[in-house]
Scaffold this motif. Sequence first.
Motif, PDB file in Angstrom:
ATOM      1  N   TRP A   1       0.800  -1.231   0.000  1.00  0.00           N
ATOM      2  CA  TRP A   1       0.000   0.000   0.000  1.00  0.00           C
ATOM      3  C   TRP A   1       0.831   1.278   0.000  1.00  0.00           C
ATOM      4  CZ3 TRP A   1      -5.010   0.654  -1.091  1.00  0.00           C
ATOM      5  CH2 TRP A   1      -5.750  -0.524  -1.247  1.00  0.00           C
TER       6      TRP A   1
ATOM      7  N   MET B   1     -15.109   0.310   5.612  1.00  0.00           N
ATOM      8  CA  MET B   1     -13.795  -0.242   5.243  1.00  0.00           C
ATOM      9  C   MET B   1     -13.040  -0.683   6.503  1.00  0.00           C
ATOM     10  SD  MET B   1     -10.800   1.924   3.274  1.00  0.00           S
ATOM     11  CE  MET B   1     -11.689   2.490   1.862  1.00  0.00           C
TER      12      MET B   1
ATOM     13  N   TRP C   1      -8.003  11.437   5.676  1.00  0.00           N
ATOM     14  CA  TRP C   1      -7.268  10.177   5.898  1.00  0.00           C
ATOM     15  C   TRP C   1      -6.378  10.273   7.102  1.00  0.00           C
ATOM     16  CZ3 TRP C   1      -9.169   6.306   3.180  1.00  0.00           C
ATOM     17  CH2 TRP C   1      -9.932   6.629   2.042  1.00  0.00           C
TER      18      TRP C   1
ATOM     19  N   VAL D   1      -6.875   5.679  -4.334  1.00  0.00           N
ATOM     20  CA  VAL D   1      -7.710   5.697  -3.121  1.00  0.00           C
ATOM     21  C   VAL D   1      -8.224   7.120  -2.858  1.00  0.00           C
ATOM     22  CG1 VAL D   1      -7.800   5.200  -0.649  1.00  0.00           C
ATOM     23  CG2 VAL D   1      -6.385   3.791  -2.144  1.00  0.00           C
ATOM     24  N   TYR D   2      -7.338   8.083  -2.988  1.00  0.00           N
ATOM     25  CA  TYR D   2      -7.705   9.482  -2.723  1.00  0.00           C
ATOM     26  C   TYR D   2      -8.866   9.905  -3.618  1.00  0.00           C
ATOM     27  CZ  TYR D   2      -6.904  14.445  -1.643  1.00  0.00           C
ATOM     28  OH  TYR D   2      -7.032  15.739  -1.220  1.00  0.00           O
TER      29      TYR D   2
ATOM     30  N   ALA E   1      -0.967   4.911  -0.729  1.00  0.00           N
ATOM     31  CA  ALA E   1      -1.354   5.579   0.521  1.00  0.00           C
ATOM     32  C   ALA E   1      -2.114   6.861   0.185  1.00  0.00           C
ATOM     33  CB  ALA E   1      -0.114   5.896   1.343  1.00  0.00           C
ATOM     34  N   PRO E   2      -3.253   7.108   0.867  1.00  0.00           N
ATOM     35  CA  PRO E   2      -4.158   8.170   0.434  1.00  0.00           C
ATOM     36  C   PRO E   2      -3.798   9.591   0.870  1.00  0.00           C
ATOM     37  CG  PRO E   2      -5.114   6.955   2.235  1.00  0.00           C
ATOM     38  CD  PRO E   2      -3.807   6.314   1.958  1.00  0.00           C
ATOM     39  N   SER E   3      -2.630   9.807   1.454  1.00  0.00           N
ATOM     40  CA  SER E   3      -2.173  11.184   1.656  1.00  0.00           C
ATOM     41  C   SER E   3      -0.655  11.130   1.734  1.00  0.00           C
ATOM     42  CB  SER E   3      -2.752  11.796   2.941  1.00  0.00           C
ATOM     43  OG  SER E   3      -2.107  11.233   4.069  1.00  0.00           O
ATOM     44  N   LEU E   4      -0.014  12.258   1.511  1.00  0.00           N
ATOM     45  CA  LEU E   4       1.452  12.260   1.548  1.00  0.00           C
ATOM     46  C   LEU E   4       1.949  11.963   2.956  1.00  0.00           C
ATOM     47  CD1 LEU E   4       2.330  15.234  -0.840  1.00  0.00           C
ATOM     48  CD2 LEU E   4       2.267  12.786  -1.354  1.00  0.00           C
ATOM     49  N   ARG E   5       1.203  12.439   3.950  1.00  0.00           N
ATOM     50  CA  ARG E   5       1.594  12.163   5.338  1.00  0.00           C
ATOM     51  C   ARG E   5       1.550  10.654   5.601  1.00  0.00           C
ATOM     52  NH1 ARG E   5      -2.319  12.141   9.687  1.00  0.00           N
ATOM     53  NH2 ARG E   5      -1.204  11.660  11.615  1.00  0.00           N
ATOM     54  N   ARG E   6       0.481  10.001   5.173  1.00  0.00           N
ATOM     55  CA  ARG E   6       0.352   8.557   5.386  1.00  0.00           C
ATOM     56  C   ARG E   6       1.403   7.789   4.585  1.00  0.00           C
ATOM     57  NH1 ARG E   6      -2.286   8.122  10.031  1.00  0.00           N
ATOM     58  NH2 ARG E   6      -4.442   8.830   9.945  1.00  0.00           N
ATOM     59  N   LYS E   7       1.699   8.298   3.409  1.00  0.00           N
ATOM     60  CA  LYS E   7       2.695   7.628   2.564  1.00  0.00           C
ATOM     61  C   LYS E   7       4.059   7.635   3.259  1.00  0.00           C
ATOM     62  CE  LYS E   7       3.971   8.031  -2.350  1.00  0.00           C
ATOM     63  NZ  LYS E   7       2.915   7.129  -2.836  1.00  0.00           N
ATOM     64  N   ALA E   8       4.437   8.798   3.777  1.00  0.00           N
ATOM     65  CA  ALA E   8       5.733   8.904   4.458  1.00  0.00           C
ATOM     66  C   ALA E   8       5.753   8.021   5.704  1.00  0.00           C
ATOM     67  CB  ALA E   8       6.013  10.365   4.814  1.00  0.00           C
TER      68      ALA E   8
ATOM     69  N   TRP F   1      -6.999   0.046   2.132  1.00  0.00           N
ATOM     70  CA  TRP F   1      -6.152   0.911   2.949  1.00  0.00           C
ATOM     71  C   TRP F   1      -6.377   0.646   4.442  1.00  0.00           C
ATOM     72  CZ3 TRP F   1      -1.934   3.397   3.565  1.00  0.00           C
ATOM     73  CH2 TRP F   1      -1.801   4.291   4.629  1.00  0.00           C
TER      74      TRP F   1
ATOM     75  N   THR G   1      -9.275   7.330  12.481  1.00  0.00           N
ATOM     76  CA  THR G   1      -9.606   8.332  11.465  1.00  0.00           C
ATOM     77  C   THR G   1     -10.669   7.779  10.505  1.00  0.00           C
ATOM     78  OG1 THR G   1      -7.361   9.164  11.631  1.00  0.00           O
ATOM     79  CG2 THR G   1      -8.615   9.868   9.715  1.00  0.00           C
ATOM     80  N   LEU G   2     -10.510   6.520  10.133  1.00  0.00           N
ATOM     81  CA  LEU G   2     -11.487   5.914   9.217  1.00  0.00           C
ATOM     82  C   LEU G   2     -12.844   5.758   9.911  1.00  0.00           C
ATOM     83  CD1 LEU G   2      -9.263   3.112   7.621  1.00  0.00           C
ATOM     84  CD2 LEU G   2      -9.972   5.263   6.552  1.00  0.00           C
TER      85      LEU G   2
ATOM     86  N   ARG H   1       6.622  17.511   0.148  1.00  0.00           N
ATOM     87  CA  ARG H   1       5.506  17.979   0.982  1.00  0.00           C
ATOM     88  C   ARG H   1       5.660  19.453   1.340  1.00  0.00           C
ATOM     89  NH1 ARG H   1       4.209  14.363   6.004  1.00  0.00           N
ATOM     90  NH2 ARG H   1       2.531  15.898   6.083  1.00  0.00           N
TER      91      ARG H   1
ATOM     92  N   THR I   1     -16.120   9.041   6.545  1.00  0.00           N
ATOM     93  CA  THR I   1     -17.359   8.847   5.778  1.00  0.00           C
ATOM     94  C   THR I   1     -17.904   7.442   6.063  1.00  0.00           C
ATOM     95  OG1 THR I   1     -16.199   7.868   3.894  1.00  0.00           O
ATOM     96  CG2 THR I   1     -16.399  10.270   3.917  1.00  0.00           C
TER      97      THR I   1
ATOM     98  N   LEU J   1      12.052   8.813   1.533  1.00  0.00           N
ATOM     99  CA  LEU J   1      11.486   9.670   2.579  1.00  0.00           C
ATOM    100  C   LEU J   1      12.046  11.082   2.510  1.00  0.00           C
ATOM    101  CD1 LEU J   1      11.357   7.210   5.599  1.00  0.00           C
ATOM    102  CD2 LEU J   1       9.424   8.519   4.699  1.00  0.00           C
TER     103      LEU J   1
ATOM    104  N   TYR K   1      -2.537  14.710  -5.483  1.00  0.00           N
ATOM    105  CA  TYR K   1      -3.480  13.644  -5.843  1.00  0.00           C
ATOM    106  C   TYR K   1      -4.546  14.048  -6.856  1.00  0.00           C
ATOM    107  CZ  TYR K   1      -1.550  10.866  -2.015  1.00  0.00           C
ATOM    108  OH  TYR K   1      -0.717  10.131  -1.208  1.00  0.00           O
TER     109      TYR K   1
ATOM    110  N   GLU L   1      -1.496  20.263   0.261  1.00  0.00           N
ATOM    111  CA  GLU L   1      -0.434  19.475  -0.381  1.00  0.00           C
ATOM    112  C   GLU L   1      -1.021  18.246  -1.070  1.00  0.00           C
ATOM    113  OE1 GLU L   1       2.159  18.293   2.951  1.00  0.00           O
ATOM    114  OE2 GLU L   1       0.912  16.513   3.250  1.00  0.00           O
ATOM    115  N   ASP L   2      -2.038  17.630  -0.454  1.00  0.00           N
ATOM    116  CA  ASP L   2      -2.633  16.433  -1.042  1.00  0.00           C
ATOM    117  C   ASP L   2      -3.433  16.755  -2.303  1.00  0.00           C
ATOM    118  OD1 ASP L   2      -1.489  14.695   0.770  1.00  0.00           O
ATOM    119  OD2 ASP L   2      -3.147  14.855   2.192  1.00  0.00           O
TER     120      ASP L   2
ATOM    121  N   GLN M   1     -15.683   4.885   4.609  1.00  0.00           N
ATOM    122  CA  GLN M   1     -14.434   4.676   5.355  1.00  0.00           C
ATOM    123  C   GLN M   1     -14.688   3.821   6.596  1.00  0.00           C
ATOM    124  OE1 GLN M   1     -13.396   8.938   5.549  1.00  0.00           O
ATOM    125  NE2 GLN M   1     -11.345   8.349   4.861  1.00  0.00           N
TER     126      GLN M   1
END
Lengths: 327, 244
Positions: A68, A195, B244, B235-236, A72-79, A131, A184-185, B49, A189, B42, B70, B65-66, A192
Amino acid sequence: MYSQGLIGADGRTTESPEFLEAFQRRIDAEEKIEPNDAMPEGYRRTLVRQIGQHAHSEIVGMLPEGNWITRAPSLRRKAALLAKVQDEGGHGLYLYAAAETLGVSRDQMTEELLDGRAKYSSIFNYPTLTWADIGVIGWLVDGAAIMNQIPLCRCSYGPYARAMIRVCKEESFHQRQGYEIVMTLARGTPEQKAMAQDALNRWWWPSIMMFGPHDADSQHSDQSMAWKIKRFSNDELRQKFIDATVPQAEFIGLTIPDPDLTWNEAKGGYDHGPIDWDEFWRVVKGHGPMAKDRIKARRKAWDDGAWVREAALAHAEKRRARKMAAE
Amino acid sequence: MALFDAVLELADDHLVLGHRLSEWCGHAPMLEEDLAMPNMALDLIGTARTLYDYAATLEGQGRTEDDMAYLRGEREYRNLLLCERPNEDFAQTMLRQLYFAAFMHPYWQAAAGGGDEVIRGVAGKAVKEMAYHIRHAGEWVIRLGDGTEESARRMKDAVEALHLYTGELFEEGAAEGVDALPSRAAIKPAWEATIDHIFGQALLSRPVVQYPQTGGRRGLHGESLGHLLAEMQSVYRAHPGATW
């Protein structure tokens, strides 16, 4: 690496009753056993098997979560997910190093993983489908791993115990991070939340199976307890995990998928419904849904990387030869 | 809005390259690289970011940023073609990293003395990271170039496959005339010196490119970027407005 000199070392001991008694006295006195100490062959073998399995689990565990990183559905989550999966790889690295102090090399252990002789945690033979699985794995799978691993920080074998201190700190962070994803999920929504519930439904039973068979059916337990490699029984740890997790699910409005789950006032803990041991043994014996894909992916990475490892060795050899010629 | 566009270009470079590196996670040739590549990814995603966030502030329309990462398609992405090239093998991945870092290191050094506070902040951190990326990727280029017959062949193939994308590094793009950012063309001598120094030890030579490839800054990409974005954004985009 300080363990290099120990690889392939002859650790054989004459296991006279006096030797075994003296060893047990050290264990009972809570002394740490160190790499160069004499130890019974069974103790060494048990640790090699256990630390090796633990290391392999970290490495194979990179795959379901790595699945995943790119979505990942946001840059924060991806990092955060990248950093988490990297942590798991780091755990694998120092666990392999801990096992090397017992005389086996990382390459040897890797070969055993790839040809199916060595096992890893069968939880990683389930697929990550959404996710939400990333959150639930952190919350439940890392949560269950911590229950198992905290007592290992006091394991009688020094290098393993010391490695586990750092591993546990990081796992505990992962567990909180996973719970925060699920929270958070659950507060998001309707899609979410659904899920998150679906992921909990799929991962709950495999997670409580992570503690292994019931105490009465556990083949390695008694000796491991006596040697203080293991300090709590499978059922004790499972109970602790369930008691800690149920209120966490309730707090975020998710339902544990066990209709028989009830609070037992007398024992001060939850009673749970029957575990599907047929599924447990099927997955442990290598028939989990992703078992073949996991090993195939590890083998592919290993085989595709062979030329890189060979080149690194060849280059180091050339450098050494040039240096010798220059001296 | 020249600064906004220029910052977006830089952000896209870092996100796309970071994403490519992250694809290796769990599949690297050795465990040490399973740690090193996510580490570099990273660094790049972290820089992206901050830059997206800055671009959103400069734009002042409430995007995040997202949203930047996205909700733009491949025609709106402005990254360098080099950054989106598929990983292929470990030789190409390390060479791509070296080419990029050998540019970004002197670029951020120059930007660290510029007139924009946010850019100076980004540069201060990124300079150290890029120095490490040059060292790590450069050492691999040397090992592979001067390793076995197979690794030397793969390294030469990597140069053949990627060098034609390096000219685009020095195009000014949206940064033309933006005071806060250094001239990209002026970085060329430093980049060439780094590459030549490493290629000398890797038994490689810098080829003369007859037909360079360019167009990323105008949204003219190769076909693989669309797939990268489709995966990254799936997903986004499936849950509009969700948190998220």
